[in-house]
Structures are given as C-alpha cells and as structure tokens.
Design an enzyme around this catalytic site. Structure first.
Site, mmCIF file in Angstrom:
data_model
loop_
_atom_site.group_PDB
_atom_site.id
_atom_site.type_symbol
_atom_site.label_atom_id
_atom_site.label_comp_id
_atom_site.label_asym_id
_atom_site.label_seq_id
_atom_site.Cartn_x
_atom_site.Cartn_y
_atom_site.Cartn_z
ATOM 1 N N TRP A 26 2.313 1.582 -3.466
ATOM 2 C CA TRP A 26 1.287 2.007 -4.431
ATOM 3 C C TRP A 26 1.276 3.531 -4.543
ATOM 4 O O TRP A 26 1.080 4.088 -5.618
ATOM 5 C CB TRP A 26 -0.098 1.508 -3.997
ATOM 6 C CG TRP A 26 -1.196 1.973 -4.914
ATOM 7 C CD1 TRP A 26 -1.669 1.332 -6.017
ATOM 8 C CD2 TRP A 26 -1.952 3.194 -4.816
ATOM 9 N NE1 TRP A 26 -2.663 2.076 -6.612
ATOM 10 C CE2 TRP A 26 -2.848 3.225 -5.899
ATOM 11 C CE3 TRP A 26 -1.945 4.265 -3.925
ATOM 12 C CZ2 TRP A 26 -3.737 4.284 -6.107
ATOM 13 C CZ3 TRP A 26 -2.817 5.316 -4.135
ATOM 14 C CH2 TRP A 26 -3.706 5.317 -5.215
ATOM 15 N N HIS A 27 1.515 4.213 -3.404
ATOM 16 C CA HIS A 27 1.431 5.669 -3.418
ATOM 17 C C HIS A 27 2.561 6.302 -4.234
ATOM 18 O O HIS A 27 2.382 7.399 -4.775
ATOM 19 C CB HIS A 27 1.448 6.223 -1.992
ATOM 20 C CG HIS A 27 0.132 6.053 -1.299
ATOM 21 N ND1 HIS A 27 -0.205 4.908 -0.611
ATOM 22 C CD2 HIS A 27 -0.956 6.869 -1.202
ATOM 23 C CE1 HIS A 27 -1.428 5.044 -0.123
ATOM 24 N NE2 HIS A 27 -1.905 6.210 -0.472
ATOM 25 N N GLY A 28 3.707 5.659 -4.307
ATOM 26 C CA GLY A 28 4.774 6.258 -5.097
ATOM 27 C C GLY A 28 6.052 5.457 -5.034
ATOM 28 O O GLY A 28 6.236 4.620 -4.159
ATOM 29 N N PHE B 12 -0.370 10.067 -7.901
ATOM 30 C CA PHE B 12 -0.326 8.622 -7.672
ATOM 31 C C PHE B 12 -0.940 7.864 -8.817
ATOM 32 O O PHE B 12 -1.082 6.681 -8.758
ATOM 33 C CB PHE B 12 -1.021 8.273 -6.350
ATOM 34 C CG PHE B 12 -0.453 9.064 -5.186
ATOM 35 C CD1 PHE B 12 0.909 9.202 -5.034
ATOM 36 C CD2 PHE B 12 -1.285 9.670 -4.273
ATOM 37 C CE1 PHE B 12 1.436 9.940 -3.982
ATOM 38 C CE2 PHE B 12 -0.769 10.401 -3.217
ATOM 39 C CZ PHE B 12 0.595 10.541 -3.066
ATOM 40 N N ILE C 220 0.849 -1.203 0.000
ATOM 41 C CA ILE C 220 0.000 0.000 0.000
ATOM 42 C C ILE C 220 0.884 1.252 0.000
ATOM 43 O O ILE C 220 0.617 2.224 -0.711
ATOM 44 C CB ILE C 220 -0.970 0.014 1.211
ATOM 45 C CG1 ILE C 220 -2.072 -1.032 0.998
ATOM 46 C CG2 ILE C 220 -1.588 1.396 1.418
ATOM 47 C CD1 ILE C 220 -3.111 -1.104 2.105
#
Lengths: 500, 79
Positions: free
Chosen positions: A336-338, A500, A333
């Site tokens: 996923w953001h960066g 994102f 997770i």
C-alpha cells in the site's frame, strides 16, 4: 493545496466564515464545493479520478442497498473499479517490470513497456475510504447514501482527502450533514490543534529534514553505527512530526467545522510492542486492513477449513491461520505504501515481529505469569518501549530509501569503521543547531508523554483554565517562535505521506 | 437455549482459546479479557461458531460490543 501554505490559510479562513454564516442546510454543499476546489488546486485532472471513485462507489452502494445489485457483485464491482484504478496508476510499472523479470527467469522474452503514470495525490486514501463504505453497505452495517452529492462529500471531504485519516462512514457521514450550532470552545480547541500541527511541521519535521536530507542521496558517506543510529532516530522523529502534524492540522480544521475525525496517532513511540505500535501509528490504515482484509481472510473458506483440520491440536489451530492471514496483511500494508519491493519488505519486517509475538505468546504468557512484579514494573515498560522504538527505527532503513540496494548499503555502512567526511558534516550540523533541533523535539515528546500518562485529560482543557493574559502570552510566543525560528516556505511544502 | 447454558459453554470456549479461566458477564468487553485483541478475535468467534453451530454475519463479528450482545446473538441464531 497544501496545509502549510498561505493560500490554504486564506482558503480555510473563507470556508470557516462562510460555513458558520450559512444556514445549516446549505453548509454541506459549501463543504463539497470547497473540497472539490481544494482537490483540483494541484491539477484539475485529478478530479477525473475523484469523479470515477465517487461514481463507482455511489452506484455500487445504492445498487446493493436497493437490491438492484447482489451484495456479492456490488462489492466486486466497487473493488474492481477503485482498486483497478489504484493498480493502473500506482502499480502498473512495478507489475510490468516484475512480469518481464519473471518471464525472463523462465526463459521467455517479454518486454512489457515501462509505463510511468502520474499518481493522483491522495488516491490511496480516498479509494480505501470509499471502498470501506461499500463493504459496510454490503455487510448491512450502514445504509447507502441516496443523494449523490452527499456521497461525494463523504469521499472528498477536504481536511482528509490527501493523507487521511481514512474515514469510517458510520462515524463521519452523520457529522457532515447534521444541523450544528457554532461552538466557541470547539473552535478554539480546533485552532489550538492546528497550531500544534504547524509547530510539529515547521519546528520539528522541517528542521530535522533540512539537516538529514543530504544523507539519503549519499548514504555511503556516513559510516558507523552511532552515525546511522542518530540519522534513523532523527528520521523517525521527523516522520512522526510530519505525518502526525498533518493529522493535527486536518483534525483541527475539521473540529473548527464541528466535525470530529478519527484519530490517526496515539503516542506511537510509547508503544510496548510492534503490534501496539500499529494500534497507535496510522491507526485508520491498520483498522481498515483489520476490518476489510484480515477478518475476511480468517473467516474465508481456506483458513476456516485449515483451522477445523487442526482442531485436534488446539494451539496450532489458533496460531497457524492467524499467522498466514498476518503474512498476507503485512505484505499488502507494505505494498500500500508504494510500488516497490522495499515497501513490501518494510511491511513484512513489521509483520515478522508481530507473527513472532503471536507464535511465542505461550512462552511470553508463562514468563509474565511467573514474574508479575518484574512485568508490571516501570523499568520493564521502559525496556519494552525502547525495544519497540529500536525495531521501528530499524524499519526506516528500509522505508525511507524505498530501494533495497540503498538499504543494503546503509546496513553495510552501519557496521563499517567510522571514517568519512559525512559523519563530521552531520556532527557539525547537529552541534551548531543543537538547541534548535533538540529543544523542540523534547517539547513535542513532553506533550506526548502527558497525553500518554493522562489520556483523558487534555493540555487544551488545562490551558483553558489559565488567565486570559497568560493564555494569549503563550499563543503570541508560540506564533513568534514559529515565524522566526521555524523552517518553512520553498522546499518544505511537501509532507512525507503525500507520495502514498 | 437459556442464557445460563450459553454462559456455561462460553466459559469453556474462552478457557480453551485464552488458556485461562475468564469470568464472563453481560458487560464484559474485549478490554477486560487479557489476550482478547484483534488477532484473537476471529479465532474466538470461529470457536464459538463451532461450539454452538451458528454462523455470525460479518456485521456482528465487527459490531458486537460486549459479551451480553454475543450471548443475545447466539440465542437468536440458534433459535
């Protein structure tokens, strides 16, 4: 095309009128054309990525459904193409840099190039949405859509393509294609929701951003715990107003077209634990990871074997596999953001509190059983909310700078003596716009508090019972306030989650 | 297998997983059982699978709405 721009307002007005003017059977075609135009507005080049995602997931889903592809290979194929595209365009530079570092650490010279590719906007969102659909087909939860263009609309539906909510095929697709009649009340509710989203963006998020944006490029100028508490709390509110405001506009526009999107927010800053926070913040992302990563991991061979091996020690058998799966999920997770270790740290920061809560559950359960009066008191609930908000707010010291060195500097500044021009600057800025900043924040959270305490009643339904003149007075006053006091236009078009 | 027998064995499983007596009926959902959240759901499902020697497809793991559906599925899979 960004929601808070004049071109979007013109675009959406045209789509809305044409949509309800057309007979039912032609409407989804209009939505598809509008969605492709909306997505191509920033760059027609983006359509290539949308096309590859649409094509690959269409072929995989239909292949699995018609048994031309095995369920295993259909799922693998869809994942390789979509996640592969995400890896190349979002993570390749990060991956190469880490390979170079790792090889250097073991004494091997490696110089993979620093490739910086342009990340197509929204890719992380529609890749997840379409891959989730393929997994649902693989699990035989839904049947594959045989009409390529209908499938394309599910992947590209314009209210949600740039920032979500990440749609569930079983709930979204039937609404896109069913015959609908115009419902005045739903259209009005949709407009109100859009207006509320605009309010959050131009009256809260942008106004705060304008005051605290200078901080992030000079964190060393802002020493002191009180100063950083204020900055991080303001950023927490800005991010919430920005992201949930965008969702309000997305859900409101979609409601005007007769399509209800999944909710992405449910009063997140009223959460009583970090796990509860993630059931209220970016709900569709959490649900995606739960359904397609956390559950399969826990049911996979490795963790099932571990649980069976620990069978004699029941509590360990319950906790250890869950903790391991949670670690992987929160790592992902974060990622996923960066493409930066800071995002991984952000994910693991939240994951650590959730894992701690799982590990300490026997102790907290005993405490709750022994002190029911305290645990059920309003004061304890407020304590839990304040504690969770403090943790989440601390997390933004990792999330916002997207650079661990800057996070370290923020922590250093937090615990250093107050002595710097930046502190006086931010005090001066906030002091001279106190009403403008805090009145709207208070109003936004007052509305959230109503939704929190009365989840089944809505303010819109309450407003509907007002006399027409009073209702219109509220609308006109709201519009006037936003036009004259809001901050928008050049420099304010972007939303925080676009990157994102 | 009779529903009553399934319920009796399920009650043992729920007691083991949640450390408390849980009263179960067809309409019982996760919201009615303290601690039955997404974190514990798979542990519960895995323990039920071990107890009844069945394997739920993922479709049912994510799709079952209440204990009644769970009992139906156990009876179907163990038939």
């Amino acid at each position: 095309m960004v929601f808070t721009t004049p071109e979007f307002i013109v675009f959406f007005a045209a789509v809305f009128v044409a949509y309800w003017a057309l007979p039912s059977r032609g409407r989804w075609g209009l939505l598809l054309a509008a969605s492709w135009l909306f997505y191509a507005w920033a760059s027609p080049y983006y359509l290539i990525f949308l096309g590859v995602t649409t094509g690959a997931t269409y072929l995989a889903a239909v292949g699995m459904d018609t048994k031309r592809l095995s369920r295993k290979w259909g799922g693998v194929g869809a994942a390789v193409v979509t996640i592969g595209m995400l890896v190349v365009f979002k993570y390749l530079e990060f991956l190469f840099a880490n390979v170079n570092w790792l090889m250097g650490a073991v004494g091997v010279h490696a110089s993979l190039p620093a490739v910086k590719l342009l990340l197509p906007i929204g890719l992380s969102f529609y890749v997840f949405q379409s891959l989730g659909y393929c997994i649902d087909v693989q699990r035989e939860i839904v049947s594959a859509e045989r009409n390529f263009f209908k499938h394309a609309l599910f992947v590209s539906y314009f209210p949600q393509i740039l920032q979500g909510p990440i749609g569930d095929y079983g709930r979204l697709a039937p609404q896109l294609f069913e015959a609908k009649t115009f419902n005045y009340e739903q259209a009005v509710f949709g407009i109100q929701r859009v207006a509320w989203g605009f309010f959050k963006k131009v009256m809260v998020a942008n106004i705060i951003a304008d005051r605290i944006n200078p901080v992030w490029s000079a964190v060393g100028d802002y020493p002191g715990l009180i100063c950083w508490s204020a900055i991080l709390v303001l950023y927490a509110i800005q991010l919430y107003a920005d992201f949930s405001g965008y969702m309000d506009i997305a859900c409101g526009c979609s409601q005007m077209l007769g399509v209800r999107l999944d909710e992405n927010f449910q009063c997140p800053y009223f959460a009583k634990s970090v796990a509860d926070f993630w059931r209220r913040w970016h709900i569709t992302l959490g649900a995606w990871f739960k359904n397609y990563v956390f559950y399969p991991l826990l049911r996979g061979g490795l963790l099932t074997k571990l649980r069976k091996r620990l069978k004699g020690r029941r509590k360990l058998a319950n906790v250890v596999p869950t903790v391991l799966a949670l670690f992987v999920v929160w790592f992902l997770i974060g990622l996923w953001h960066g493409a930066d270790w800071s995002y991984v740290a952000y994910g693991l920061f939240h994951g650590a509190f959730i894992i701690l809560a799982v590990a300490l559950a026997p102790v907290t359960d005993r405490f709750h059983a022994r002190c029911p009066a305290l645990v059920n008191s309003r004061g304890y609930a407020v304590f839990q909310m304040a504690r969770t908000f403090a943790i989440v707010t601390m997390g933004y010291a990792i999330f916002k700078p997207a650079d661990l060195a800057t996070t370290g500097e923020i922590l250093r500044q937090m615990f250093s003596a107050v002595d710097g021009g930046g502190v006086y600057q931010i005090q001066y800025t906030l002091h001279h716009s106190f009403i403008k900043v805090f009145a709207w924040i208070a109003f936004m959270f007052a509305v959230d508090a109503v939704h929190y305490t009365k989840p089944n009643g809505t303010i819109r339904a309450w407003l509907r019972r007002w006399p027409v003149a009073a209702r219109w007075a509220v609308y006109v006053a709201g519009l006037w306030l936003m036009v004259f006091y809001g901050e928008y236009g050049s420099g304010f078009e972007q939303f925080e989650y676009f990157k994102f | 297998m009779e529903r009553a027998e399934v319920y009796s064995r399920l009650a043992d499983v729920f007691r083991d997983v949640f450390d408390r007596e849980v009263s179960l009926a067809d309409a019982t959902t996760a919201a009615d059982v303290p601690g039955w959240d997404s974190l514990n759901h798979i542990t519960l499902i895995g323990t039920i699978e071990d107890e009844f020697d069945v394997k739920f497809p993922m479709k049912d793991v994510v799709g079952m709405k209440n204990v009644g559906e769970l009992v139906d599925k156990i009876i179907e899979l163990s038939a």
